[in-house]
Design an enzyme around this catalytic site. Structure first.
Site, mmCIF file in Angstrom:
data_model
loop_
_atom_site.group_PDB
_atom_site.id
_atom_site.type_symbol
_atom_site.label_atom_id
_atom_site.label_comp_id
_atom_site.label_asym_id
_atom_site.label_seq_id
_atom_site.Cartn_x
_atom_site.Cartn_y
_atom_site.Cartn_z
ATOM 1 C CD GLN A 269 -2.720 -1.285 2.345
ATOM 2 O OE1 GLN A 269 -2.351 -0.883 3.460
ATOM 3 N NE2 GLN A 269 -3.356 -2.522 2.515
ATOM 4 C CD1 TRP A 506 0.213 0.205 15.500
ATOM 5 C CD2 TRP A 506 0.719 -1.235 17.133
ATOM 6 N NE1 TRP A 506 -0.639 -0.756 15.508
ATOM 7 C CE2 TRP A 506 -0.404 -1.815 16.263
ATOM 8 C CE3 TRP A 506 1.315 -2.012 17.988
ATOM 9 C CZ2 TRP A 506 -0.568 -3.048 16.576
ATOM 10 C CZ3 TRP A 506 0.874 -3.132 18.335
ATOM 11 C CH2 TRP A 506 0.022 -3.507 17.733
ATOM 12 N NE ARG A 507 -5.510 3.708 21.755
ATOM 13 C CZ ARG A 507 -6.661 3.369 21.138
ATOM 14 N NH1 ARG A 507 -6.860 3.423 19.720
ATOM 15 N NH2 ARG A 507 -7.417 2.589 22.008
ATOM 16 C CG ASP A 509 -4.370 -2.357 15.058
ATOM 17 O OD1 ASP A 509 -5.153 -3.272 14.216
ATOM 18 O OD2 ASP A 509 -3.341 -2.135 14.862
ATOM 19 C CD GLU A 562 -3.909 1.399 9.122
ATOM 20 O OE1 GLU A 562 -4.463 0.926 10.292
ATOM 21 O OE2 GLU A 562 -3.427 0.870 8.129
ATOM 22 C CE1 TYR A 565 -7.449 0.866 11.531
ATOM 23 C CE2 TYR A 565 -7.332 -1.264 12.582
ATOM 24 C CZ TYR A 565 -6.867 -0.299 11.468
ATOM 25 O OH TYR A 565 -5.966 -0.729 10.450
#
Length: 664
Positions: A269, A506-507, A509, A562, A565
């Protein structure tokens, strides 16, 4: 306080390596002890699963050839570091690598493998890998770093492949299971080697009806996502960075490397390539960025390319760069760490280890820390005494931050060495000094909550050196995943002239200790210092602004984000009267800032119509410029209304992508 389990695995790995060096056949590792129960509701990562002996795993006995003598005894690197030399056969190398490459995603085990200078494996089967024998051929797993010990990449020459394959979700029809593919192929690396690619499927994959590990002749696969860098590699053929059947992959990082053939990106991506040489590049999905790459494709971002739209952005040179420090063995047999100089406006590879290219620091000037032996007090005593620091693989519980108050200190983590706080503290605090180099560490948030996990310079820091910037290289942060953790800010940069080269904040997900009110984290990266440069910045899932840039004259080359979520509803995610929190926020009073190649992706998974007003929020002033910006709707509900400020169309169900070529 999190309680680490008792582990037999590190000792077992060392025993395997010793057995191989002595010529013994090896099967599987012994069972690993179960983790202790976590207190305060934290869920511990399970220990690596017991590995039953696999049929056919016995390997031929190795001749008892004496190892070459070293000038002096190496320091004790502990049981999680293994040195392989030319007395090992290819079969024995593969047998050993198969004992360290199958850690679980949130295992507490860590591994560093070094290849001494030499040639490994046979090139005889390079034109027909299906029948090749005698090759070094192994999968690279979680928390595994493999590196050569040469002064030049090709001092370690491997005939074979050190490869990464996606998850095989549907063995009978793998083309039907693109998800997760390589979306979770994190936390692994290869560096400082020359590879003549000869790849075959290995292990259980080889028995599948459609093996994932098959490649074309002269091609190696490294199908990874975040926190899986390739550095200082010489790939003497082709490289594919996605799965054989087009499985999803979410972006990686390549630096100071040469790929003589074609890099096939396929389903990747996004991807960032810096200061490298490529024969050709094929493909791209949303955001492919090249900085200082000889042979890079031309910029086509936002342009019509056949029936598609261009996604490539190429910058001819990297404005500020520094290659990663690395351990190597000199001609005298001694280990040293080479620390490359910083460069400006550079392109192509630079593998020089001469005095004009950087500094070589003898191993005696390093304190070698080991899990279970060292704590914050012992490590800080060594730092205060003037030592540099090597963190061998393991998880270090710290009741106080590692304090770096000496200019030009080098901190080098091996095998994804991880630091976790136990008293609401930071894990690293750099003083108001210049030229500090921190590379190869992972910070894991814990409870009680930390205000900041990694702080570069105290608030109001002023000391800096543009020619010798404090540099964070391959530094990764996790809030949740292994266990529940809380940290308001993951990385805070106060020192001017800091370089951030390949950061993933990074938290979590997925994994353990995951939930809107469980693994809380407001911000991934906050930059307060002036003239800070980021090359390869990945920040994901934080609950407020993902990245805040308060300093002047900052610049970012490649940004991947990102948004969270798990937002429960719109009311829980409002920046005053503004919908949601920007993924990349430049403070209103900043006059000069530049960012090139940004991507913001949405996937709200709570079934609520949640909106983010804009992925990027920045002041409208001539000195604040953006180029090649993308917003993506991944899945779920809701979406993103604008790419930057009020510019750029919305993305939601039915509209996957929106691009803005430049702003203002």
């Amino acid at each position: 306080m999190r309680t680490l389990r008792t582990t037999l695995r590190g000792a077992a790995v060392a025993a395997v390596a010793a057995s191989l060096a002595a010529g013994a056949a090896v099967t599987a590792l012994p069972a690993t002890a179960a983790p202790a129960a976590a207190d305060e509701g934290r869920t511990m990562a399970k220990a690596s699963a017991t590995k039953p002996e696999k049929p056919g795993k016995h390997k031929p006995t190795k001749p008892k050839t004496p190892k070459p003598k070293k000038a002096a005894a190496d320091p004790d690197f502990g049981s999680n570091v293994t040195f392989i030399d030319e007395t090992w056969t290819a079969d024995q190398i593969n047998a050993f690598l198969d004992t360290v490459n199958d850690e679980a995603e949130f295992s507490l085990d860590r591994h560093q493998v070094f290849f001494e200078p030499g040639t490994y494996g046979s090139a005889a089967g390079q034109d027909n890998p299906a029948t090749a024998t005698g090759i070094v051929n192994a999968h690279v797993g979680y928390y595994e770093s493999i590196a050569g010990l040469g002064a030049q990449p090709d001092d370690v020459h491997i005939n074979g492949a050190l490869h990464v394959e996606p998850v095989v979700g549907c063995p009978n029809e793998p083309w039907a299971c693109a998800d997760p593919g390589s979306l979770t192929r994190f936390w692994r690396s290869i560096s400082n080697m020359g590879i003549n690619p000869i790849q075959r499927p290995v292990g259980e994959d080889a028995a599948l009806p459609f093996p994932a590990g098959v490649t074309e002749p002269h091609q190696m696969r490294f199908a990874v996502s975040q926190a899986a860098p390739m550095r200082r590699m010489d790939i003497q053929g082709d490289l594919t960075i996605f799965g054989r059947y087009g499985e999803f992959a979410s972006g990686g990082y390549l630096a100071n490397s040469r790929v003589s053939g074609t890099i096939v990106s396929g389903s990747q991506q996004q991807w960032f390539t810096r200061n490298s040489e490529v024969g050709a590049w094929d493909g791209g999905v949303w955001n492919m960025v090249f900085a200082g790459v000889q042979g890079a494709p031309a910029t086509n971002f936002g342009q019509t390319v056949g029936e598609n739209v261009g996604v490539t952005t190429t910058v001819s040179s990297t404005p500020v760069s520094r290659e990663a420090p690395f351990l190597y063995r000199g001609d005298d047999g001694e280990l040293s760490v080479f620390v490359p100089n910083a460069k400006t406006d550079s392109s192509g590879t630079d593998w020089s280890t001469g005095p004009d290219a950087g500094q070589s620091i003898g191993i005696s000037d390093f304190y070698v820390a080991k899990e279970g032996t060292d704590d914050a007090a012992s490590i800080n005593a060594a730092l205060a005494g003037g030592k540099n620091l090597i963190l061998t693989p393991g998880v270090y519980e710290l009741d106080a931050p590692l304090t770096i108050d000496r200019a030009d200190t080098v901190v080098l983590g091996l095998g994804y060495a991880s630091l976790t706080p136990t008293a609401g503290n930071a894990v690293v605090e750099v003083g108001d000094v210049a030229g500090v180099k921190i590379a190869g560490i992972t910070a894991d948030a814990n409870v009680p909550e930390s205000e900041t996990l990694i702080q570069v310079g105290p608030q109001g820091a002023t000391v800096s050196d543009a020619a010798d910037p404090t540099t964070l290289t391959d530094v990764f942060v996790r809030v949740g995943g292994p266990w529940a953790g809380k940290a308001v800010t993951s990385i805070e940069v106060n020192s001017p002239d800091t370089l951030l080269d390949h950061i993933w904040a990074w938290r979590g997900d997925h994994g353990n200790g995951i939930g809107w009110d469980v693994n809380t984290g407001a911000h991934g990266v906050i930059v307060n210092g002036d003239r800070v440069t980021a090359t390869g910045l990945f920040v994901e899932h934080y609950q407020e602004e993902q990245t805040i840039w308060n300093g002047e004259d900052g610049q970012t080359l490649f940004y991947q984000n990102e948004i969270p979520y798990d937002v429960p509803n719109q009311a829980a995610w409002m920046d005053g009267d503004r919908l949601g929190y920007a993924a990349y926020r430049v403070a209103d009073d900043v006059q000069n800032h530049s960012a090139i190649g940004t991507g913001t992706y949405s996937f709200f998974n709570q079934g609520q119509d949640i909106r983010l007003e804009s992925g990027i929020q920045a002041p409208d002033t001539p000195g604040v410029t953006f180029r090649s910006m993308t917003a993506i709707f991944l899945n779920g509900s809701g979406g993103i209304n604008h790419v930057i400020n009020g510019t750029g169309g919305s993305v939601q169900q039915g509209t996957q992508r929106s691009q803005v070529v430049s702003y203002p």
